[in-house]
Motif scaffolding. Structure first.
Motif, PDB file in Angstrom:
ATOM      1  N   VAL A 216      -5.692   6.577  -9.771  1.00 32.03           N
ATOM      2  CA  VAL A 216      -5.441   6.528 -11.215  1.00 32.03           C
ATOM      3  C   VAL A 216      -4.594   7.737 -11.568  1.00 32.03           C
ATOM      4  O   VAL A 216      -4.829   8.831 -11.055  1.00 32.03           O
ATOM      5  CB  VAL A 216      -6.784   6.601 -11.993  1.00 32.03           C
TER       6      VAL A 216
ATOM      7  N   PRO B 206      -3.985   9.615 -14.725  1.00 32.46           N
ATOM      8  CA  PRO B 206      -4.211   9.812 -16.162  1.00 32.46           C
ATOM      9  C   PRO B 206      -3.124  10.658 -16.805  1.00 32.46           C
ATOM     10  O   PRO B 206      -2.575  11.556 -16.157  1.00 32.46           O
ATOM     11  CB  PRO B 206      -5.565  10.530 -16.212  1.00 32.46           C
TER      12      PRO B 206
ATOM     13  N   GLU C 153      -7.756  10.048 -20.975  1.00 27.88           N
ATOM     14  CA  GLU C 153      -7.641   9.093 -19.857  1.00 27.88           C
ATOM     15  C   GLU C 153      -8.386   9.598 -18.615  1.00 27.88           C
ATOM     16  O   GLU C 153      -8.910   8.813 -17.841  1.00 27.88           O
ATOM     17  CB  GLU C 153      -6.156   8.841 -19.538  1.00 27.88           C
TER      18      GLU C 153
ATOM     19  N   ALA D 289     -11.398   7.539 -16.882  1.00 31.13           N
ATOM     20  CA  ALA D 289     -11.386   7.236 -15.443  1.00 31.13           C
ATOM     21  C   ALA D 289     -12.657   7.738 -14.770  1.00 31.13           C
ATOM     22  O   ALA D 289     -13.219   7.070 -13.899  1.00 31.13           O
ATOM     23  CB  ALA D 289     -10.147   7.868 -14.796  1.00 31.13           C
TER      24      ALA D 289
ATOM     25  N   LEU E 136      -7.917  10.796  -8.597  1.00 29.27           N
ATOM     26  CA  LEU E 136      -7.281  11.121  -9.883  1.00 29.27           C
ATOM     27  C   LEU E 136      -6.006  11.900  -9.588  1.00 29.27           C
ATOM     28  O   LEU E 136      -6.070  13.079  -9.208  1.00 29.27           O
ATOM     29  CB  LEU E 136      -8.215  11.984 -10.742  1.00 29.27           C
TER      30      LEU E 136
END
Ligand SMILES: Cc1cc2nc3c(=O)[nH]c(=O)nc-3n(C[C@H](O)[C@H](O)[C@H](O)COP(=O)(O)OP(=O)(O)OC[C@H]3O[C@@H](n4cnc5c(N)ncnc54)[C@H](O)[C@@H]3O)c2cc1C
Length: 363
Positions: free
Chosen positions: A16, A18, A23, A27, A58
């Motif tokens: 992900v 962000p 965000e 997540a 992340l």
């Protein structure tokens, strides 16, 4: 997915990227609801899987950018590289007091490790030069500093992402000159290299050990913002501040071209008490040859101050001894290098030393 170490591999369930603290929080919530870990990754320049996960990765580069440059501070996203920080601050004649030797690592990644640089003998680690942090903790975005939630501020700096995800940082800035004088000081041995680092007054001080035909050669680099070369200087070079800060770039380009940058990097890095550092460095070098370092391996010795960073386990008066190995084709095998890192850590721990957590030591 791999990191710069190239030793550990993990396949995340998803990656992900962000673009805001909100965000990141979303997540982290989603990962937790699925029973998955959410592990922040800067540019993956740690060397033994510290930024890797089988859960949710992340990718913090989504939070790159310098949002503000003031008289003595800058506000940057956690995924900003130190190169990008300098791009924003140098036009104002300012820079962070401590820069890593290599600029293409992230603000969040090095604050999570500690961040040692050539000026750490004066200013401590990068983690000690942060004024405030934006962090997602328990799924919520919060701000912390020495005056606001100090326990959180102390837990996330050098916390390797284990106590929250850093989304942004307010960094201390200091004035820097346009040009600096770089001085090379040859040294006899490890004890002499440490003596020079204790006695020479310089804005940036580092030590390197290089393989030679009949053993090892030792040299200190002293870089001055003003004044003339210190005693013992054999060579000088004047550079712009940026050329100096980015001095590794030509070497990195060469290593990329040679394919060495992509090879495994089993890095051994220990903090030694200054009083025992020369012994440990001497005995380590006595038991190794250039083959144990690899074609593009580097050995660094840096006496430093840590500053107030409670999560960084390091002896008082530490010396960072870094044996930055590359598993090149004609070098010792990777397994031998990893075992040598384990032996180095044991030798360090015997005298009260600790590891620098972005190293490669099998656990
Ligand atoms: C060529 C090279 C030169 C280097 N030079 C230096 C040096 O001079 N001084 C020095 O101290 N180190 C140096 N390092 C090591 C480097 O500091 C570490 O690898 C550090 O982790 C930064 O790299 P990164 O931004 O890629 O972080 P990553 O390796 O991606 O992450 C490092 C750790 O921090 C965590 N993390 C990353 N981002 C965040 C975040 N936003 N919030 C919370 N946790 C996070 C990760 O989960 C991981 O545990 C060097 C590394 C390389 C490859």
């Amino acid at each position: 997915m791999r990191d710069f170490g190239g030793i550990v591999e993990r396949s995340p369930v998803r990656v992900v990227r962000p673009r805001s603290p909100g965000e990141v929080a979303a997540a982290v919530h989603e990962a937790a609801s699925q029973g998955l870990a959410a592990v922040p990754r800067g540019l993956g320049h740690s060397t033994y899987g510290q930024s890797l996960t089988s859960g949710v990765c992340l990718d913090m580069r989504g939070l790159a950018g310098v949002h503000e440059v003031g008289a003595g501070h800058a506000v940057a996203g956690a995924g900003t590289t130190w190169r990008e920080v300098l791009d924003a601050t140098l036009p104002h004649g300012l820079a962070p007091p401590v820069l890593t030797d290599f600029l293409d690592v992230t603000v969040g990644g090095t604050i999570s490790a500690a961040g040692v640089g050539g000026s750490s003998h004066l200013h401590g680690t990068q983690a000690a030069n942060v004024l405030a942090l934006d962090v997602v903790v328990d799924g919520e975005p919060v701000t912390c500093s020495p005056g606001i939630r100090p326990e959180l501020f102390d837990a996330v700096r050098a916390g390797l992402g284990g106590h929250g995800v850093i989304t942004g940082a307010t960094l201390r800035l200091v004035p820097v000159p346009d040009r600096v004088l770089c001085c090379t000081i040859p040294c006899r041995d490890a004890a002499d290299l440490l003596r020079v680092q204790r006695e020479v007054r310089a804005d940036d001080l580092s030590g390197q050990v290089k393989p030679a035909e009949d053993g090892w050669v030792f040299e200190a680099k002293a870089t001055l913002h003003s004044g003339g070369p210190p005693p013992g200087t054999a060579e000088t070079e004047e550079l712009s501040f940026l050329e100096f800060a980015d001095r590794l770039r030509p070497d990195v380009e060469e290593l990329v071209a040679l394919g060495e940058w992509a090879r495994p990097h089993p890095w051994g890095m220990v903090f030694l008490p200054a009083s025992r550092a020369a012994d440990v460095i001497g005995s380590t070098l006595a038991s190794m040859t250039a083959t144990d370092l690899g074609l593009s391996g580097v050995i660094l010795v840096k006496a430093l101050r840590v500053g107030h960073v409670p999560m960084l386990a390091a002896p008082a008066d530490p010396v960072l001894f870094s044996v930055l190995r590359t598993a090149s084709p004609d070098s010792a095998p990777l397994g031998t290098m990893l075992a040598a890192n384990r032996a180095l850590l044991t030798r360090a721990e015997t005298v009260g030393g600790t590891r620098y957590a972005v190293d490669s030591v099998p656990r």
